[in-house]
Design a protein around this motif. Structure first.
Motif, PDB file in Angstrom:
ATOM      1  N   ALA A  43      -2.442  22.112 102.764  1.00 59.50           N
ATOM      2  CA  ALA A  43      -3.120  23.233 102.091  1.00 59.50           C
ATOM      3  C   ALA A  43      -2.110  24.244 101.557  1.00 59.50           C
ATOM      4  O   ALA A  43      -2.191  24.683 100.404  1.00 59.50           O
ATOM      5  N   VAL A  44      -1.130  24.616 102.401  1.00 60.93           N
ATOM      6  CA  VAL A  44      -0.149  25.627 101.984  1.00 60.93           C
ATOM      7  C   VAL A  44       0.746  25.084 100.874  1.00 60.93           C
ATOM      8  O   VAL A  44       1.006  25.766  99.882  1.00 60.93           O
ATOM      9  N   LEU A  45       1.190  23.839 101.035  1.00 64.67           N
ATOM     10  CA  LEU A  45       2.068  23.244 100.014  1.00 64.67           C
ATOM     11  C   LEU A  45       1.357  23.097  98.675  1.00 64.67           C
ATOM     12  O   LEU A  45       1.944  23.371  97.625  1.00 64.67           O
ATOM     13  N   THR A  46       0.103  22.661  98.709  1.00 68.07           N
ATOM     14  CA  THR A  46      -0.663  22.482  97.470  1.00 68.07           C
ATOM     15  C   THR A  46      -0.774  23.805  96.727  1.00 68.07           C
ATOM     16  O   THR A  46      -0.571  23.881  95.514  1.00 68.07           O
ATOM     17  N   SER A  47      -1.057  24.870  97.481  1.00 65.32           N
ATOM     18  CA  SER A  47      -1.209  26.191  96.883  1.00 65.32           C
ATOM     19  C   SER A  47       0.123  26.708  96.331  1.00 65.32           C
ATOM     20  O   SER A  47       0.192  27.278  95.242  1.00 65.32           O
ATOM     21  N   LEU A  48       1.191  26.500  97.122  1.00 59.57           N
ATOM     22  CA  LEU A  48       2.532  26.940  96.713  1.00 59.57           C
ATOM     23  C   LEU A  48       2.954  26.237  95.422  1.00 59.57           C
ATOM     24  O   LEU A  48       3.408  26.878  94.461  1.00 59.57           O
ATOM     25  N   LEU A  49       2.780  24.916  95.388  1.00 58.63           N
ATOM     26  CA  LEU A  49       3.181  24.147  94.206  1.00 58.63           C
ATOM     27  C   LEU A  49       2.328  24.525  92.995  1.00 58.63           C
ATOM     28  O   LEU A  49       2.846  24.625  91.872  1.00 58.63           O
ATOM     29  N   ALA A  50       1.054  24.795  93.227  1.00 53.83           N
ATOM     30  CA  ALA A  50       0.177  25.194  92.117  1.00 53.83           C
ATOM     31  C   ALA A  50       0.687  26.494  91.486  1.00 53.83           C
ATOM     32  O   ALA A  50       0.646  26.654  90.266  1.00 53.83           O
ATOM     33  N   GLY A  51       1.187  27.406  92.345  1.00 49.41           N
ATOM     34  CA  GLY A  51       1.724  28.667  91.838  1.00 49.41           C
ATOM     35  C   GLY A  51       2.963  28.434  90.984  1.00 49.41           C
ATOM     36  O   GLY A  51       3.132  29.064  89.928  1.00 49.41           O
ATOM     37  N   ILE A  52       3.829  27.535  91.432  1.00 49.60           N
ATOM     38  CA  ILE A  52       5.053  27.217  90.670  1.00 49.60           C
ATOM     39  C   ILE A  52       4.671  26.530  89.353  1.00 49.60           C
ATOM     40  O   ILE A  52       5.177  26.889  88.284  1.00 49.60           O
ATOM     41  N   HIS A  53       3.761  25.555  89.430  1.00 49.56           N
ATOM     42  CA  HIS A  53       3.349  24.834  88.216  1.00 49.56           C
ATOM     43  C   HIS A  53       2.737  25.786  87.195  1.00 49.56           C
ATOM     44  O   HIS A  53       3.039  25.705  85.999  1.00 49.56           O
ATOM     45  N   GLU A  54       1.914  26.701  87.677  1.00 48.45           N
ATOM     46  CA  GLU A  54       1.262  27.649  86.769  1.00 48.45           C
ATOM     47  C   GLU A  54       2.296  28.564  86.095  1.00 48.45           C
ATOM     48  O   GLU A  54       2.171  28.907  84.919  1.00 48.45           O
ATOM     49  N   THR A  55       3.333  28.962  86.865  1.00 49.90           N
ATOM     50  CA  THR A  55       4.402  29.797  86.291  1.00 49.90           C
ATOM     51  C   THR A  55       5.129  29.039  85.186  1.00 49.90           C
ATOM     52  O   THR A  55       5.416  29.596  84.119  1.00 49.90           O
ATOM     53  N   ILE A  56       5.408  27.773  85.425  1.00 51.60           N
ATOM     54  CA  ILE A  56       6.119  26.958  84.415  1.00 51.60           C
ATOM     55  C   ILE A  56       5.284  26.854  83.132  1.00 51.60           C
ATOM     56  O   ILE A  56       5.807  27.005  82.026  1.00 51.60           O
ATOM     57  N   ARG A  57       3.976  26.658  83.310  1.00 50.93           N
ATOM     58  CA  ARG A  57       3.104  26.558  82.120  1.00 50.93           C
ATOM     59  C   ARG A  57       3.000  27.895  81.383  1.00 50.93           C
ATOM     60  O   ARG A  57       3.192  27.962  80.177  1.00 50.93           O
ATOM     61  N   SER A  58       2.712  28.964  82.133  1.00 52.32           N
ATOM     62  CA  SER A  58       2.454  30.241  81.450  1.00 52.32           C
ATOM     63  C   SER A  58       3.729  30.827  80.855  1.00 52.32           C
ATOM     64  O   SER A  58       3.696  31.458  79.802  1.00 52.32           O
ATOM     65  N   GLU A  59       4.866  30.614  81.518  1.00 46.89           N
ATOM     66  CA  GLU A  59       6.137  31.140  80.997  1.00 46.89           C
ATOM     67  C   GLU A  59       6.836  30.130  80.082  1.00 46.89           C
ATOM     68  O   GLU A  59       7.905  30.417  79.545  1.00 46.89           O
ATOM     69  N   GLU A  60       6.252  28.954  79.951  1.00 49.26           N
ATOM     70  CA  GLU A  60       6.869  27.862  79.170  1.00 49.26           C
ATOM     71  C   GLU A  60       8.334  27.684  79.557  1.00 49.26           C
ATOM     72  O   GLU A  60       9.246  27.775  78.720  1.00 49.26           O
ATOM     73  N   VAL A  61       8.544  27.457  80.850  1.00 48.99           N
ATOM     74  CA  VAL A  61       9.897  27.280  81.393  1.00 48.99           C
ATOM     75  C   VAL A  61      10.543  26.030  80.789  1.00 48.99           C
ATOM     76  O   VAL A  61       9.921  24.963  80.734  1.00 48.99           O
ATOM     77  N   THR A  62      11.806  26.205  80.341  1.00 45.72           N
ATOM     78  CA  THR A  62      12.511  25.109  79.655  1.00 45.72           C
ATOM     79  C   THR A  62      13.291  24.256  80.649  1.00 45.72           C
ATOM     80  O   THR A  62      13.481  24.640  81.809  1.00 45.72           O
TER      81      THR A  62
END
Ligand code: MBD
Ligand code: FE
Length: 284
Positions: free
Chosen positions: A41-60
């Protein structure tokens, strides 16, 4: 700032915190295992936060590889305790405090060392014969939530010196300097003679300091005293106390200040500062 002392190098502070953490961890009686459901549960939530940051910030790709390099350097430099305590611990403390009605807590930070000198109150913290800084006489009472004094309670205190350095994490300071465990008297009272610490600067030559600089942030914490206040059968309080009017109070890099934790020392007339602060402990 002009100083004749060595600057707080990353090697001398942040990285020693990794050794201190390992030593404390090896004697801790923490949970031996965390349930797989919880890990998931914690890992899924943590990774979702990182993935969302990459999408919204368009991380290169460039930025992704730079982040990887940074994380490798944090580990190699031994700065995981420093980085996590500065940028993450305050939220863990915030969640933990939801079930507390005792004196407000704050983060432990990376520079606690157990097993310091046990001192009867009134006590003077171990210090160099020529310790610099405004003398501070810090006194108060430890009580339970019913207002009953707690004799024999322990006030474990540690702090930076007047240049912002912690003993055990700055090679030029004697072991145990400005650290001690003060025991309350029969009225639950303590009196601790020490000096007022300086603000703390995160070492600028390590990965954490370089990251802060790269972001254009500042690396400062306001001057503070660290405390662990405990008594048999009571929940231990981890907290910090700050100084009214102190620099960086409103922009602590570690986001660990609270209005209830600000001291307002008075001048005793001889340049010495005195202040009172009481602690209220609750049952677990
Ligand atoms: C400190 O002195 C401190 O208290 C914290 C939380 C992080 C870095 C240095
Ligand atoms: Fe600190």
């Amino acid at each position: 700032m002009t100083t004749t002392q060595p600057s707080p190098t990353a090697a001398g502070s942040g990285s020693s915190a990794t050794e201190a953490f390992r030593a404390a961890r090896s004697t801790a009686s923490g949970p031996s295992g965390v349930a797989p459901e919880r890990v998931s549960a914690v890992l899924t939530s943590l990774l979702a936060g990182i993935h969302e940051t990459i999408r919204s910030e368009e991380v290169t790709y460039d930025e992704f590889q730079a982040a990887k390099q940074f994380l490798i350097e944090v580990g190699e430099g031994g700065e995981w305790p420093l980085l996590l305590d500065v940028f993450v611990e305050h939220v863990v403390e915030d969640v933990a405090s939801r079930t507390q009605s005792c004196t407000k807590g704050s983060i432990l930070g990376p520079y606690y060392l157990p097993g310091q000198a046990r001192l009867e109150s009134p006590a003077t913290l171990p210090q160099r014969p020529d310790e610099q800084g405004t003398v501070l006489v810090f006194s108060g009472q430890v009580r339970d939530t019913g207002g009953n004094p707690l004799p024999g309670a322990e006030v474990d205190i540690w702090q930076a010196d007047e240049q912002g350095y912690y003993s055990g994490f700055a090679p030029h300071l004697p072991e145990g300097n400005l650290r001690g465990v003060v025991v309350t008297d029969s009225a639950g009272r303590f009196e601790i003679r020490t000096i007022e610490p300086a603000p703390y600067q995160i070492p600028t030559d390590g990965p954490t300091g370089k990251m802060i600089e790269a972001a254009g942030w500042h690396p400062w914490r306001p001057a503070h005293l660290h405390l662990l206040v405990s008594a048999p059968g009571m929940r231990t309080i981890t907290t910090q106390l700050y100084f009214r009017g102190g620099e960086w109070l409103d922009s602590d890099v570690a986001t660990a200040t609270k209005p209830e934790l600000i001291l307002d020392p008075a001048d005793a007339g001889d340049g010495t500062h005195t202040v009172e602060y009481d602690f209220v402990l609750e049952r677990p």
